[in-house]
Design a protein around this motif. Structure first.
Motif, PDB file in Angstrom:
ATOM      1  N   ASP A 258       0.668  -0.999   0.058  1.00 64.11           N
ATOM      2  CA  ASP A 258      -0.488  -0.082   0.139  1.00 64.11           C
ATOM      3  C   ASP A 258       0.764   0.925  -0.057  1.00 64.11           C
ATOM      4  N   LYS A 259       0.089   2.550  -0.310  1.00 67.25           N
ATOM      5  CA  LYS A 259       1.400   4.001   0.017  1.00 67.25           C
ATOM      6  C   LYS A 259       2.033   4.395   0.575  1.00 67.25           C
ATOM      7  N   GLY A 260       2.748   4.130   1.468  1.00 70.67           N
ATOM      8  CA  GLY A 260       3.257   5.070   2.299  1.00 70.67           C
ATOM      9  C   GLY A 260       3.751   3.831   3.510  1.00 70.67           C
ATOM     10  N   GLU A 261       3.432   2.230   2.794  1.00 69.54           N
ATOM     11  CA  GLU A 261       3.798   1.139   3.853  1.00 69.54           C
ATOM     12  C   GLU A 261       5.192   0.732   3.467  1.00 69.54           C
ATOM     13  N   LEU A 262       5.980   0.328   4.819  1.00 74.14           N
ATOM     14  CA  LEU A 262       7.221  -0.038   4.596  1.00 74.14           C
ATOM     15  C   LEU A 262       7.739  -0.947   3.799  1.00 74.14           C
TER      16      LEU A 262
END
Length: 226
Positions: A118-122
């Motif tokens: 997901d966007k922003g996921e590490l």
């Protein structure tokens, strides 16, 4: 006069022999082409006939004949059908290049079976970046630890950032990044351990997604136990 007649007869016989030889060679080639065509047609008829029971070897020969008809080629040699089939089955498939909406061209070198980030996921990735002429910019495929980045938050080249959301855990892609999504018209000056990158350089970027800590059940359970 008898001698002249004998010479003329001899020359005539030679010419006839030459004509006959030429005709024989031409006729032989025509016969060979007809026989090959008939063999292909017979194999095709057997392949399309539902009432004909064939062994796997015969079916392979029929399919090979149909393929030859499509390509207008006939393979003649000492290789058996089984050997030829084995050769085809061991030939690796060629990865097809596709293009992302941002203009980055990519090929999938290995398909993963995990989730997408997901966007922003590490995300943990390994990568190798090179110029088109093969000069290596960076390579962390063999380092002890992968590189961790937040997907879509600008930690990588714009061309890479645009590709990561489409990848799945376990995927390995090769990206061809245009200059405007890499180092631009200015390029990058040389620095300690890093080569100079000329302006307007396309970048070849091999990247593998090796970890998504937020989606890995084992890691979540381990952290939860603590």
């Amino acid at each position: 006069d008898d001698d002249d007649n004998g010479i003329k007869s001899s020359e005539t016989a030679k010419r006839r022999l030459q004509v006959f030889s030429t005709f024989s060679v031409t006729f032989s080639f025509k016969i060979m082409r007809v026989l090959v065509s008939l063999a292909i047609l017979v194999a095709a008829a057997r392949a399309f006939s539902p009432a004909t029971t064939t062994t796997p070897q015969q079916q392979y020969v029929s399919n090979t004949a149909l393929h030859a008809m499509d390509r207008r080629q006939v393979v003649i040699g000492g290789m058996s059908a089984a050997s030829f089939a084995a050769l085809l089955s061991n030939t690796p498939a060629v990865a097809l290049a596709e293009e992302l909406p941002n203009g980055v061209v990519y090929t999938i070198d290995k398909k993963g079976t995990g989730p997408a980030p997901d966007k922003g996921e590490l995300a943990a990735i390994r990568f190798k970046a090179s110029t088109e002429d093969g000069k290596v910019i960076d390579d962390i495929f063999e380092t002890p630890e992968p590189y961790y980045t937040r997907v879509g938050l600008g930690g990588m080249l714009p061309g890479v950032e645009g590709a990561l959301p489409y990848m799945k855990l376990g995927d390995r892609w090769t990206l061809t990044i245009p200059p405007e999504l890499a180092f631009g018209a200015k390029g990058r000056p040389a620095s300690a351990g890093k080569p100079r990158i000329p302006g307007n350089s396309k970048i070849i970027f091999e990247v593998e997604m090796v970890g998504l800590p937020g989606k890995e059940v084992e890691l979540i359970e381990l952290i939860g136990d603590e």
